[in-house]
Enzyme design. Structure first.
Site, PDB file in Angstrom:
ATOM      1  N   GLU A   1      -6.024  -8.518 -33.619  1.00 11.47           N
ATOM      2  CA  GLU A   1      -5.618  -9.646 -32.786  1.00 11.47           C
ATOM      3  C   GLU A   1      -4.147  -9.999 -33.018  1.00 11.47           C
ATOM      4  O   GLU A   1      -3.399 -10.260 -32.077  1.00 11.47           O
ATOM      5  CB  GLU A   1      -6.505 -10.865 -33.057  1.00 11.47           C
ATOM      6  CG  GLU A   1      -7.948 -10.702 -32.613  1.00 11.47           C
ATOM      7  CD  GLU A   1      -8.097 -10.366 -31.139  1.00 11.47           C
ATOM      8  OE1 GLU A   1      -7.126 -10.520 -30.381  1.00 11.47           O
ATOM      9  OE2 GLU A   1      -9.180  -9.919 -30.754  1.00 11.47           O
TER      10      GLU A   1
ATOM     11  N   HIS B   1      -1.288  -9.538 -24.010  1.00 13.39           N
ATOM     12  CA  HIS B   1      -2.170  -9.452 -25.181  1.00 13.39           C
ATOM     13  C   HIS B   1      -3.337  -8.497 -24.901  1.00 13.39           C
ATOM     14  O   HIS B   1      -3.658  -7.631 -25.717  1.00 13.39           O
ATOM     15  CB  HIS B   1      -2.680 -10.854 -25.532  1.00 13.39           C
ATOM     16  CG  HIS B   1      -3.693 -10.898 -26.637  1.00 13.39           C
ATOM     17  ND1 HIS B   1      -3.368 -11.250 -27.927  1.00 13.39           N
ATOM     18  CD2 HIS B   1      -5.021 -10.640 -26.644  1.00 13.39           C
ATOM     19  CE1 HIS B   1      -4.469 -11.197 -28.679  1.00 13.39           C
ATOM     20  NE2 HIS B   1      -5.484 -10.830 -27.922  1.00 13.39           N
ATOM     21  N   GLU B   2      -3.952  -8.643 -23.750  1.00 17.16           N
ATOM     22  CA  GLU B   2      -5.116  -7.803 -23.431  1.00 17.16           C
ATOM     23  C   GLU B   2      -4.698  -6.349 -23.237  1.00 17.16           C
ATOM     24  O   GLU B   2      -5.371  -5.430 -23.698  1.00 17.16           O
ATOM     25  CB  GLU B   2      -5.846  -8.337 -22.185  1.00 17.16           C
ATOM     26  CG  GLU B   2      -6.457  -9.735 -22.354  1.00 17.16           C
ATOM     27  CD  GLU B   2      -7.432  -9.832 -23.531  1.00 17.16           C
ATOM     28  OE1 GLU B   2      -8.018  -8.807 -23.917  1.00 17.16           O
ATOM     29  OE2 GLU B   2      -7.602 -10.937 -24.070  1.00 17.16           O
TER      30      GLU B   2
ATOM     31  N   HIS C   1      -4.296  -4.572 -26.526  1.00 11.48           N
ATOM     32  CA  HIS C   1      -5.533  -4.051 -27.144  1.00 11.48           C
ATOM     33  C   HIS C   1      -5.815  -2.633 -26.641  1.00 11.48           C
ATOM     34  O   HIS C   1      -6.235  -1.764 -27.397  1.00 11.48           O
ATOM     35  CB  HIS C   1      -6.730  -4.936 -26.787  1.00 11.48           C
ATOM     36  CG  HIS C   1      -6.869  -6.181 -27.631  1.00 11.48           C
ATOM     37  ND1 HIS C   1      -6.880  -6.159 -29.006  1.00 11.48           N
ATOM     38  CD2 HIS C   1      -7.039  -7.482 -27.275  1.00 11.48           C
ATOM     39  CE1 HIS C   1      -7.044  -7.405 -29.466  1.00 11.48           C
ATOM     40  NE2 HIS C   1      -7.142  -8.215 -28.442  1.00 11.48           N
TER      41      HIS C   1
HETATM   42 ZN    ZN Z   1      -7.459 -10.306 -28.423  1.00 13.07          ZN
END
Ligand code: ZN
Length: 264
Positions: free
Chosen positions: A182, A125-126, A129
């Site tokens: 997100e 997830h990170e 980004h």
């Molecule tokens: Zn996030």
């Protein structure tokens, strides 16, 4: 120099186009040079590092093993040439990423993410980004909508970019990502961890653990702008079949990460 970059970027956005496309095909506003954004990320990370203790023991090795498995199987040519992924002493179950390839996992997350596949969900997830240039997009949107063109033009140089990035406040964590970003990081992150051979189904449990960890109290900072648990699970379920396929292909290609377990 920076001022020129910003002005020409703004001119571009008004006259021509400053759109890029995210890895999932979403059109994004990207007004800033990625090298400038990356530099701010690096600066913010250096500040963070000076005030936080890195976990160098088992937690650090465990997360490195997981991160390396994902980095080794990233789509070619995507992302920074070097990633810096570390575990830092902080009891809050939290994590964040900075442009330039910096990913910070708090020690507090290690008791919430129960196995390597759940940690891989957070790391994926990170990294998503970063890969999707979310900081540039968020900063660009902010510079046009809230700061306003007049103000942008009257403030100079790095100072302005730093302000837009939110650097300087605390250790320079970025503007919060938007809900849309997100959600995108969830799905892109799912692909990244599955492509490395981790179990994508673990993502559902991870986000549930995160929601329970937040309990009735103040939700972890990074979760406050994240999709709620129900929406999040539903979106992940919708991509699960293709993620499972990616994971099976990874296994067939010999990618079977085995980073042990948290307490081993
Ligand atoms: Zn996030």
């Amino acid at each position: 120099m920076m001022r020129k970059t910003v002005l020409s970027a703004l001119t571009l956005s008004l006259g021509l186009s400053a759109c890029t496309t995210s890895p999932l095909g979403r059109s994004q506003l990207s007004l800033f040079d990625s090298s400038e954004i990356d530099q701010q990320g690096q600066k913010a990370f250096e500040e963070y590092r000076q005030s936080h203790k890195q976990a160098t023991g088992r937690d650090g090795q465990y997360v490195s093993c997981i991160a390396n498995a994902i980095i080794d199987t990233l789509p070619e040519g995507q992302g920074p040439s070097k990633w810096t992924v570390g575990v830092y002493q902080d009891d809050e179950p939290n994590a964040f990423a900075l442009p330039g390839g910096y990913v910070v996992i708090n020690t507090g997350l290690m008791s919430v993410a129960k196995n390597q596949d759940q940690i891989a969900t957070v790391v994926g997830h990170e990294m998503a980004h970063v890969l999707a240039n979310h900081a540039n997009e968020r900063t660009s949107t902010q510079s046009l909508t809230s700061t306003g063109l007049g103000v942008v033009q009257s403030v100079t140089g790095n100072n302005m970019l730093a302000q837009l990035l939110g650097a300087g406040a605390q250790y320079g964590v970025l503007l919060p990502y938007s809900r849309r970003q997100e959600s995108e990081a969830d799905l892109l992150g799912l692909d990244l961890m599955a492509r490395a051979g981790f179990d994508p189904k673990a993502s559902i449990a991870l986000w549930q653990n995160m929601a329970s960890a937040a309990g009735g109290g103040k939700p972890p900072e990074w979760a406050s702008t994240h999709p709620n648990d129900g929406e999040r699970s539903k979106a992940l379920e919708g991509r699960m079949q293709s993620a499972v396929k990616l994971s099976e292909q990874a296994h067939a290609a010999g990618h079977t990460p085995s980073c042990g377990s948290i307490n081993s």
